[in-house]
Design an enzyme around this catalytic site. Structure first.
Site, PDB file in Angstrom:
ATOM      1  N   CYS A  97       3.555  -3.827 -78.914  1.00  0.00           N
ATOM      2  CA  CYS A  97       4.392  -4.614 -78.338  1.00  0.00           C
ATOM      3  C   CYS A  97       3.980  -6.069 -78.297  1.00  0.00           C
ATOM      4  O   CYS A  97       4.869  -7.085 -78.055  1.00  0.00           O
ATOM      5  CB  CYS A  97       4.833  -4.187 -76.988  1.00  0.00           C
ATOM      6  SG  CYS A  97       5.017  -2.346 -76.958  1.00  0.00           S
ATOM      7  N   HIS A 103      13.852  -5.148 -76.904  1.00  0.00           N
ATOM      8  CA  HIS A 103      12.530  -5.809 -77.057  1.00  0.00           C
ATOM      9  C   HIS A 103      12.140  -4.885 -78.639  1.00  0.00           C
ATOM     10  O   HIS A 103      11.737  -3.868 -78.797  1.00  0.00           O
ATOM     11  CB  HIS A 103      11.586  -4.577 -76.364  1.00  0.00           C
ATOM     12  CG  HIS A 103      10.330  -4.598 -76.246  1.00  0.00           C
ATOM     13  ND1 HIS A 103       9.490  -5.717 -76.967  1.00  0.00           N
ATOM     14  CD2 HIS A 103       9.353  -3.840 -75.862  1.00  0.00           C
ATOM     15  CE1 HIS A 103       8.202  -5.422 -76.891  1.00  0.00           C
ATOM     16  NE2 HIS A 103       7.919  -4.130 -76.266  1.00  0.00           N
TER      17      HIS A 103
END
Lengths: 143, 387
Positions: free
Chosen positions: B86, B336
């Site tokens: 991430c 995201h």
């Protein structure tokens, strides 16, 4: 119409043809929880490892860990699980001796699971690998 | 070391997109080039692409070259892909920063891109399991939500943080996202909606979690000389820090309410910038789950340890408070798309520090922070400042 596989097998290849640490799975299939003790410095690792982070040795001996522990923390996942898994699923950190072991708690009503609860090793057999070898994961169930 | 600045930024629309991986690269690239009128693709000498799993989602590797060709960039100093789950986007910005600061490159695009949604939704979630340890974690069906749920439970037990505190983070970020036309969600959310949404992993409910999102973002990073020639409002990279506690869940600090690596990464960045938490006007933090934003307030020094819940409740992380956190809507509101997230955070800070954030503008924002993490034990912090 041909359907293509876009996902892969979620489980590790555990057999000796594929995995140098297959001894872990051999023991698990026999109901034992084992890990590696470094021959260089005596450090007992969890999970098992082929290289010691303390002394950089790659020689180890399999040692038995207690097959019982206590729940150190847990959460119940109800939705949003990956393909092939269903909720409610109890994910937990189990304290076994001095080790923290990530696992799932099976054979339990999620609403009755609690921190500090005693649990015992409950190896679960998952899908065989593509060559037909049995595969196991180290789950736990309430003691 | 040479000074380094952001001189351009652009993001694609984030969401469940009717678009390919390459379509998203084009969208973000177009938006980014449009933001710097004097720069054409062939003027860049480098490209770094942050992208986590195109091998899984587009059956595609060799990403930096694909993106360079798609955008007409001809790298002569730097071409690379960064993969750090991430945090891949911000890790890419650090590479560009280091190359330019060292004099090895002058004008580099950092692009983050991810096409996560798949025809079968469960497969998209299965793919997210590549970010945790396959053999010892993902094989049990673990993905991110249970990890952060464990942290949320510890924070509640240790500091009295409540579900309402988590809900207020969701309300704030969904409200901010409603002012961002590129956000995945733009309808806002009430506290009742958030607290009534379905349980994902106890105690985290749907509106306390970031969704599976497609998107891309790009920034152009420049040496001081090139920056001054291209814009009268460069946004300087003033500090950066990265720290890791571990990869597997059981390698992290025993108490998941504490994220020492984030504290160290933040301290390194503040030290380098010669700034303190109280100097920060705007912060884009990694609110993959509501608990993450609350812990970020604490570890980044915006409030004391354990007071993150009260901090959001008092409005101190919103407009009119101490520091506006996640004005673009955060990961919860914007979505995201892994590799794109860190770059989109930088793009927001770039707009904020130039006074170009429109309805989301933080008044007179001079110092901005971005925080991007890959799991609870791995953190990257950047500090930006205007002239």
């Amino acid at each position: 119409m041909k359907t293509y596989f876009r996902a892969t097998d979620p489980y590790p290849l555990e057999a000796s043809d594929w995995n140098k640490l297959h001894g872990f799975y051999d023991a698990l299939a026999a109901g034992r929880l084992v890990s590696t003790r470094c021959d260089g410095c005596g450090h007992v690792a969890w999970p098992p490892r082929g290289f010691c982070p303390e002394c950089a040795s790659d020689r180890y001996t399999w040692v038995d860990l207690p097959a019982e522990g206590r729940i150190h923390g847990f959460t119940v996942q109800h939705a949003g699980l990956p393909a092939g898994f269903t909720g409610a699923r109890v994910f937990a950190i189990v304290k076994v001796d001095t080790h923290r072991i990530f696992s799932v708690i099976i054979d339990a009503d999620p609403s009755t699971v609690s921190i500090g609860q005693r649990v015992t090793l409950a190896p679960i057999r998952v899908d065989d690998d593509p060559k037909g070898n049995a595969r196991w994961l180290p789950a736990f169930r309430p003691a | 070391m040479r000074k380094v600045a952001l001189v351009g930024a652009g993001v694609s629309k984030f969401g469940v997109r009717k678009a390919t991986y390459r379509d998203l690269i084009w969208e973000a690239g177009k938006a980014c080039f449009d933001s710097v009128p004097g720069v054409r693709p062939k003027d860049l000498d480098g490209l770094v692409v942050g992208s986590v799993m195109p091998e899984r989602t587009a059956f595609q590797s060799h990403i930096s070259s694909l993106a360079a060709e798609a955008l007409g960039i001809r790298p002569s100093t730097l071409s690379a892909r960064t993969e750090h789950m991430c945090a891949s986007g911000t890790v890419g910005i650090r590479y560009a920063y280091a190359f330019i600061a060292a004099g090895l490159a002058d004008l580099v695009m950092v692009l983050g891109v991810e096409k996560l949604n798949q025809p079968q939704g469960e497969e998209a979630i299965l793919n997210m399991g590549t970010g945790v340890d396959r053999e010892w974690e993902a094989a049990f069906g673990l993905t991110a939500p249970p990890c952060f749920a464990l942290a949320a439970q510890r924070h509640m037990a240790e500091y009295g943080t409540t579900e309402q505190h988590f809900g207020l983070v969701g309300v704030k970020n969904h409200t901010h996202a409603s002012k961002n036309p590129n956000a995945h969600f733009q309808k806002g959310a009430t506290l009742d909606q958030v607290l009534g949404s379905r349980m994902i992993a106890s105690p985290l409910r749907l509106f306390m979690c970031s969704p599976i999102t497609d998107g891309a973002a790009a920034v152009i990073v420049a040496s001081e000389e090139r920056a001054r020639a291209l814009t009268d409002r460069p946004v300087w990279i003033r500090g950066t820090g990265q720290a890791l506690d571990g990869f597997q869940l059981t390698s992290l600090h025993e108490d998941y309410a504490h994220w020492p690596a984030l504290k160290r990464a933040g301290e390194a960045a503040y030290r380098m910038a010669g700034l303190e938490p109280k100097d920060v006007d705007v912060a884009e933090v990694h609110d993959c789950f509501a608990i993450a934003e609350i812990i970020a307030y604490e570890e980044l020094g915006f409030c004391k340890k354990g007071e993150g819940g009260a901090f959001v409740e008092a409005g101190r992380s919103d407009y009119g408070g101490d520091v506006v956190v996640n004005p673009r809507g955060g990961l919860m509101g914007c979505g995201h798309p892994l590799g794109a997230t860190g770059v989109a955070q930088a793009a927001e800070v770039w707009a904020q520090l130039r006074g170009e954030a429109g309805a989301r503008q933080v008044p007179d924002a001079a110092v901005g922070v971005t925080h991007n993490n890959s799991g609870m034990g791995e953190h990257v912090v950047m500090i930006y400042g205007r002239e």
